[in-house]
Scaffold this active site. Structure first.
Site, mmCIF file in Angstrom:
data_model
loop_
_atom_site.group_PDB
_atom_site.id
_atom_site.type_symbol
_atom_site.label_atom_id
_atom_site.label_comp_id
_atom_site.label_asym_id
_atom_site.label_seq_id
_atom_site.Cartn_x
_atom_site.Cartn_y
_atom_site.Cartn_z
ATOM 1 N N PRO A 68 0.804 -1.216 0.000
ATOM 2 C CA PRO A 68 0.000 0.000 0.000
ATOM 3 C C PRO A 68 0.846 1.279 0.000
ATOM 4 O O PRO A 68 2.066 1.220 0.093
ATOM 5 C CB PRO A 68 -0.777 -0.122 1.308
ATOM 6 C CG PRO A 68 0.172 -0.828 2.213
ATOM 7 C CD PRO A 68 0.946 -1.787 1.343
ATOM 8 N N LEU A 95 2.611 16.626 13.460
ATOM 9 C CA LEU A 95 3.176 17.930 13.825
ATOM 10 C C LEU A 95 4.695 17.890 13.639
ATOM 11 O O LEU A 95 5.350 16.933 14.046
ATOM 12 C CB LEU A 95 2.856 18.279 15.284
ATOM 13 C CG LEU A 95 1.668 19.211 15.523
ATOM 14 C CD1 LEU A 95 1.515 19.520 17.003
ATOM 15 C CD2 LEU A 95 1.826 20.523 14.742
ATOM 16 N N GLU A 96 5.267 18.937 13.066
ATOM 17 C CA GLU A 96 6.700 18.958 12.804
ATOM 18 C C GLU A 96 7.484 18.798 14.096
ATOM 19 O O GLU A 96 6.981 19.066 15.184
ATOM 20 C CB GLU A 96 7.076 20.272 12.112
ATOM 21 C CG GLU A 96 6.851 21.505 12.952
ATOM 22 C CD GLU A 96 7.260 22.796 12.239
ATOM 23 O OE1 GLU A 96 7.551 22.755 11.032
ATOM 24 O OE2 GLU A 96 7.285 23.844 12.899
ATOM 25 N N GLY A 97 8.715 18.315 13.985
ATOM 26 C CA GLY A 97 9.551 18.173 15.161
ATOM 27 C C GLY A 97 10.065 16.756 15.377
ATOM 28 O O GLY A 97 10.933 16.534 16.224
#
Lengths: 64, 64, 64, 64, 64, 64
Positions: free
Chosen positions: F2, F9-11
């Site tokens: 698949p 969230l960035e980080g």
């Protein structure tokens, strides 16, 4: 968080999807250190007539 | 690579989708210089009741 | 209509993207019989650190 | 512009979707200062068997 | 639920996005009868070089 | 197959993403019985100013 989308050719059973949800949720918890209730998973079933590769739709490949 | 998603109002025939897969794959090969087996194409059919524009659903526009 | 999203590893030039927009728009016009101003195309650049295959991120493959 | 996708568990009525299209289009017009004919909205219905949260598919939660 | 994605040309201010989040959340609450904490909204900024219409990238249109 | 998209969230560090790719690929292999080279994973980093919940952007919540 996070939000996970799994696009896959149709035909997976409810049990297979359920199992993958459990395993992927556990994977995210370990790697990203988040609680299970922050992990959202969406499946999108692809029909063979909606999936093309190498310049040909999957549905026409299966006919051959 | 690349992965291409085509969202379109339902009603296209398998032949039309097949033709578009062939043409788009050729287009990507020429512009991005990649092999055909690296080009993935996904279709997503939109129902008239799931598509809104100008503040109105397509399904209600068709009724008028 | 249609709405087309092209996800590709970053690094394509503006000229390459421009060319692909022209070719894909022409392809859609021919196969789906729609006007060019109905064809919307979005590019999404993928960073090597955001693309995984065969169980490994692309960024780590490139290091090897 | 903009292009808005609303993913929601299946079961919303055509009237509910229509109402949301009207309200969301008005919201975008006010906040982004664009004309209504630039606002495109797509709905994606989720089946309970395609939505997982807290490590479990929605369809199995409903059975309990 | 629902999960809403807003794709828009870059340049909107944080205040504009904040306002839209408030208005769209209220719209969903009224039309779908859900609590505000079930409404998730994601913005995706489009660069002019990643948005094509009428067979041309937005970035090249702006140059003219 | 698949094709998996992970919106977060960035980080997250490259090591965290790498680890998740390995774990998710293994999860898919076990549940869906496919080879690792058929599993594609894409990350999409969310900025706090592009993620809203409960009617408020994450970036404004963090300010408080």
């Amino acid at each position: 968080m996070p939000f996970i989308t799994v696009k896959v050719l149709e035909g997976k059973t409810p049990e297979q999807k359920r199992e993958l949800v459990q395993r992927m949720t556990a994977a995210v918890q370990e790697s990203f250190d988040v609680d299970a209730d922050k992990v959202f998973i969406f499946f999108e079933d692809l029909k063979p007539g909606d999936y093309g590769k190498q310049g040909e739709l999957q549905s026409f490949k299966e006919e051959k």
